[in-house]
Motif scaffolding. Structure first.
Motif, short mmCIF file in Angstrom:
data_model
loop_
_atom_site.label_atom_id
_atom_site.label_comp_id
_atom_site.label_asym_id
_atom_site.label_seq_id
_atom_site.Cartn_x
_atom_site.Cartn_y
_atom_site.Cartn_z
N VAL A 1 41.94 13.52 65.13
CA VAL A 1 42.99 13.78 66.12
C VAL A 1 43.75 15.01 65.67
O VAL A 1 44.32 15.04 64.57
CB VAL A 1 43.95 12.57 66.24
CG1 VAL A 1 44.98 12.85 67.34
CG2 VAL A 1 43.19 11.30 66.53
N ALA A 2 43.75 16.04 66.51
CA ALA A 2 44.44 17.29 66.19
C ALA A 2 45.63 17.48 67.11
O ALA A 2 45.60 17.09 68.28
CB ALA A 2 43.47 18.47 66.33
N ASP A 3 46.67 18.09 66.59
CA ASP A 3 47.90 18.30 67.37
C ASP A 3 47.71 19.44 68.38
O ASP A 3 46.71 20.16 68.38
CB ASP A 3 49.06 18.61 66.42
CG ASP A 3 50.41 18.28 67.04
OD1 ASP A 3 50.45 17.90 68.22
OD2 ASP A 3 51.43 18.41 66.33
N ALA A 4 48.72 19.60 69.23
CA ALA A 4 48.64 20.53 70.35
C ALA A 4 48.35 21.96 69.91
O ALA A 4 47.57 22.68 70.54
CB ALA A 4 49.93 20.48 71.15
N GLY A 5 48.99 22.39 68.83
CA GLY A 5 48.80 23.76 68.37
C GLY A 5 47.35 24.06 68.01
O GLY A 5 46.85 25.17 68.23
N ILE A 6 46.65 23.06 67.49
CA ILE A 6 45.24 23.24 67.12
C ILE A 6 44.34 23.14 68.34
O ILE A 6 43.39 23.92 68.50
CB ILE A 6 44.83 22.20 66.06
CG1 ILE A 6 45.62 22.45 64.77
CG2 ILE A 6 43.34 22.24 65.79
CD1 ILE A 6 45.40 21.40 63.71
N ASN A 7 44.62 22.20 69.21
CA ASN A 7 43.78 22.00 70.40
C ASN A 7 43.77 23.22 71.31
O ASN A 7 42.84 23.39 72.10
CB ASN A 7 44.25 20.77 71.18
CG ASN A 7 43.84 19.48 70.50
OD1 ASN A 7 42.83 19.42 69.81
ND2 ASN A 7 44.62 18.44 70.68
N GLU A 8 44.80 24.07 71.21
CA GLU A 8 44.83 25.28 72.04
C GLU A 8 43.77 26.28 71.59
O GLU A 8 43.34 27.13 72.38
CB GLU A 8 46.22 25.93 71.96
CG GLU A 8 47.31 25.12 72.66
CD GLU A 8 48.69 25.71 72.42
OE1 GLU A 8 48.78 26.70 71.65
OE2 GLU A 8 49.67 25.17 72.98
N ARG A 9 43.32 26.18 70.33
CA ARG A 9 42.36 27.16 69.81
C ARG A 9 41.02 26.54 69.40
O ARG A 9 40.00 27.23 69.39
CB ARG A 9 42.96 27.86 68.58
CG ARG A 9 44.26 28.58 68.82
CD ARG A 9 44.62 29.39 67.59
NE ARG A 9 46.01 29.80 67.59
CZ ARG A 9 46.59 30.50 66.62
NH1 ARG A 9 45.87 30.85 65.56
NH2 ARG A 9 47.85 30.83 66.67
N VAL A 10 41.04 25.28 69.04
CA VAL A 10 39.83 24.65 68.51
C VAL A 10 39.38 23.54 69.46
O VAL A 10 40.15 22.62 69.76
CB VAL A 10 40.09 24.06 67.11
CG1 VAL A 10 38.79 23.49 66.53
CG2 VAL A 10 40.66 25.11 66.18
N GLY A 11 38.14 23.63 69.93
CA GLY A 11 37.62 22.61 70.82
C GLY A 11 37.16 21.38 70.07
O GLY A 11 36.90 21.43 68.86
N PRO A 12 37.06 20.23 70.76
CA PRO A 12 36.65 18.98 70.12
C PRO A 12 35.29 19.06 69.43
O PRO A 12 35.05 18.37 68.44
CB PRO A 12 36.61 17.98 71.29
CG PRO A 12 37.49 18.58 72.33
CD PRO A 12 37.34 20.06 72.19
#
Length: 204
Positions: free
Chosen positions: A136-147
């Motif tokens: 589970v990644a936070d919002a800041g990471i999800n903006e740049r890194v896909g699942p």
């Protein structure tokens, strides 16, 4: 579930991974995400409901005998299916995954991973009973890194747990997550990770 020496190895891996990134990695391994106490009762009720159908057509027992048998079957099935060795086998796989996913999200918030300065918290979560792992990644990471970036890390974690090497699986996942974070969230020149979260593995 994991010996102290192996827990120390996981802690060292987290510290080493965070040296190169502003991200924060947190590890949790759960024995199980739910006790599923109502599931055996539900199955026992279904089995007990079949007793009158069979008894009415195949026997000449009285209503009282059939009702008594139904109660006995319900209680026996409940006790049998509630045994830890059998309980997980009667819980639908999707239900297990849903409960484990919900627990992963709950732990993400409970441990404060959503409160890091750059919203760069990453939770590596595994629930042994459900054979489930998730990152589970936070919002800041999800903006740049896909699942899809986390797929290899999850596969390594699950493989380690299946082979009885949970610590090795966690370390492999930490290394892969650390590499992804270092690529997308590197430390600035001369910078240092704020280390906003404890570098350790938690067992629940």
């Amino acid at each position: 579930m994991i010996p102290q020496a192996d827990r120390a190895r996981v802690t060292d891996a987290i510290r080493a991974a965070e040296v190169k990134t502003s991200g924060e990695i947190f590890c949790i391994i759960a024995r199980q995400s739910s006790d599923y106490r109502l599931v055996p009762i539900a199955w026992a009720a279904v089995i007990a409901l079949l007793v009158p159908l069979v008894s009415i057509y195949l026997t000449d027992w009285s209503v009282e005998w059939i009702y008594g048998l139904q109660l006995v079957v319900f209680l026996a099935a409940t006790l049998l299916l509630s045994h830890p060795a059998l309980r997980f086998h009667v819980v639908p796989r999707q239900t297990q995954h849903d409960r484990a996913h919900a627990e992963a999200l709950r732990q993400f918030w409970a441990q404060g991973l959503d409160k890091t300065t750059g919203r760069t918290g990453v939770l590596i979560f595994a629930s042994v009973g459900e054979r489930y792992a998730e990152i589970v990644a936070d919002a800041g990471i999800n903006e740049r890194v896909g699942p899809s970036v986390w797929d290899d890390a999850i596969a390594a974690l699950i493989a380690g747990i299946k082979d009885g090497r949970a610590a090795d699986g966690l370390i492999a996942a930490v290394d892969m997550c650390g590499a992804a974070l270092a690529e997308h969230f590197p430390l600035p020149a001369g910078g240092k990770n704020l280390d906003e979260l404890p570098d350790k593995l938690i067992e629940i």
